[in-house]
Write a protein that holds these residues in place. Structure first.
Motif, PDB file in Angstrom:
ATOM      1  N   GLN A 129      20.834  40.649  66.502  1.00 21.03           N
ATOM      2  CA  GLN A 129      21.631  41.044  67.657  1.00 21.03           C
ATOM      3  C   GLN A 129      21.735  39.839  68.599  1.00 21.03           C
ATOM      4  OE1 GLN A 129      20.813  45.105  69.259  1.00 21.03           O
ATOM      5  NE2 GLN A 129      19.180  45.119  67.760  1.00 21.03           N
ATOM      6  N   ASN A 130      22.876  39.768  69.250  1.00 22.31           N
ATOM      7  CA  ASN A 130      23.152  38.607  70.103  1.00 22.31           C
ATOM      8  C   ASN A 130      22.480  38.748  71.471  1.00 22.31           C
ATOM      9  OD1 ASN A 130      24.257  36.205  70.930  1.00 22.31           O
ATOM     10  ND2 ASN A 130      26.270  37.074  71.408  1.00 22.31           N
ATOM     11  N   LYS A 131      21.141  38.693  71.461  1.00 23.97           N
ATOM     12  CA  LYS A 131      20.397  38.761  72.726  1.00 23.97           C
ATOM     13  C   LYS A 131      20.361  37.382  73.376  1.00 23.97           C
ATOM     14  CE  LYS A 131      17.703  42.858  71.858  1.00 23.97           C
ATOM     15  NZ  LYS A 131      16.541  43.248  71.060  1.00 23.97           N
ATOM     16  N   ARG A 132      20.480  37.371  74.680  1.00 24.38           N
ATOM     17  CA  ARG A 132      20.528  36.111  75.417  1.00 24.38           C
ATOM     18  C   ARG A 132      19.258  35.932  76.221  1.00 24.38           C
ATOM     19  NH1 ARG A 132      26.792  35.374  75.947  1.00 24.38           N
ATOM     20  NH2 ARG A 132      27.397  36.931  74.421  1.00 24.38           N
ATOM     21  N   PRO A 133      18.866  34.675  76.454  1.00 23.29           N
ATOM     22  CA  PRO A 133      17.576  34.420  77.111  1.00 23.29           C
ATOM     23  C   PRO A 133      17.571  34.900  78.561  1.00 23.29           C
ATOM     24  CG  PRO A 133      18.816  32.381  76.830  1.00 23.29           C
ATOM     25  CD  PRO A 133      19.593  33.445  76.119  1.00 23.29           C
ATOM     26  N   PRO A 134      16.381  35.203  79.081  1.00 23.17           N
ATOM     27  CA  PRO A 134      16.267  35.639  80.477  1.00 23.17           C
ATOM     28  C   PRO A 134      16.871  34.602  81.418  1.00 23.17           C
ATOM     29  CG  PRO A 134      14.164  35.871  79.329  1.00 23.17           C
ATOM     30  CD  PRO A 134      15.084  35.135  78.404  1.00 23.17           C
TER      31      PRO A 134
END
Lengths: 170, 170
Positions: free
Chosen positions: B163-168
């Motif tokens: 899944q295309n999770k993005r960094p904090p």
């Protein structure tokens, strides 16, 4: 596409409600407790039917909430009977009725994150496509498969529900 | 949404390819013929794994073809081994690679009909939302469930894939 997809999800939840009703009738005809269905699973380390239904419901509810910024009330996950599971499903259908197409304006670019993601986030568009839609159908189909595996007489037409077919051209 | 949804379906087919690989490894470790998996089903009147994979593949292929007007070659549905099923899945991934976003211009208003519908038809938009997407996930999840039910060690992460999770945010 948000409105159309939630409309489809709402229809599928209505079908899930019907499968649960068929399961209860099946149990009655075979003289066993219908609530046994809530405990059945396809593998010992997989969630039982009740949890599949709960997660299916939560997936839609949270998606609608995250993508619009409107609140979603937590639900207690205490359903133990087929009737309670049907009530849970109907509560989500009712919840979805509270949204308009305008509520989803800007959904694609919203920042979506869940507590367990530790600050990581997804765009609304990615979250919906990569997380919500596959998870929804995963738990919906698994619920169907548990019933099907245990003798409930439902088929593909019951899965899909009504389709908007139009009459042949004259 | 057509391009994004087919991209997601392509990713899911890649995951299906992986589950089949895990199933083959499982059979090897347990010293049984991996191709038994192709014959397994969750209910005696439900299609076995091979047919679930074939229909899952055909659902995507026909959707892409109907929605663009581009041809789709019929496939023979003769797969009997896990490797043949993986080849079928990969053939669809390759087929999807042949489409561009422009190919789906006007997809929503196309007239879609299948021979067995006897002249009835659906708009491309309705067909995709009410038929293609639920059918795709139905057969995909049923294939997963058959493997899961029969001891293959796969889980939700394997279902969803990356899944295309993005960094904090800093």
């Amino acid at each position: 596409m948000y409105t159309e997809t939630f409309s489809q999800m709402k229809k599928q939840l209505g079908q899930l409600d019907k499968w649960l009703g068929v399961a209860a009738e099946h149990a009655k005809a075979k003289s066993f407790d219908p609530n046994v269905f809530a405990t059945l699973r396809l593998a010992p380390d997989q969630f039982p039917l009740a949890r599949q239904v709960q997660i299916c419901c939560d997936t839609v509810k949270l998606a609608a909430s995250y993508l619009t910024g409107k609140p979603a009330e937590p639900q207690a996950d205490e359903e133990k009977t087929v009737e309670e599971l049907q009530a849970r499903v109907r509560s989500i259908i009712k919840y979805l009725d509270g949204f308009s197409a305008q509520d989803f304006d800007g959904a694609a670019t919203r920042v979506v994150s869940q507590p367990r993601w530790k600050g990581e986030w997804m765009t609304g568009a990615d979250y919906f496509m990569q997380h919500s839609i596959p998870n929804f159908f995963f738990h919906l189909t698994t619920a169907y498969a548990i019933l099907r595996h245990n003798g409930v007489s439902i088929g593909k037409r019951d899965f899909l529900g009504a389709q908007n077919k139009r009459p042949p051209a004259a």
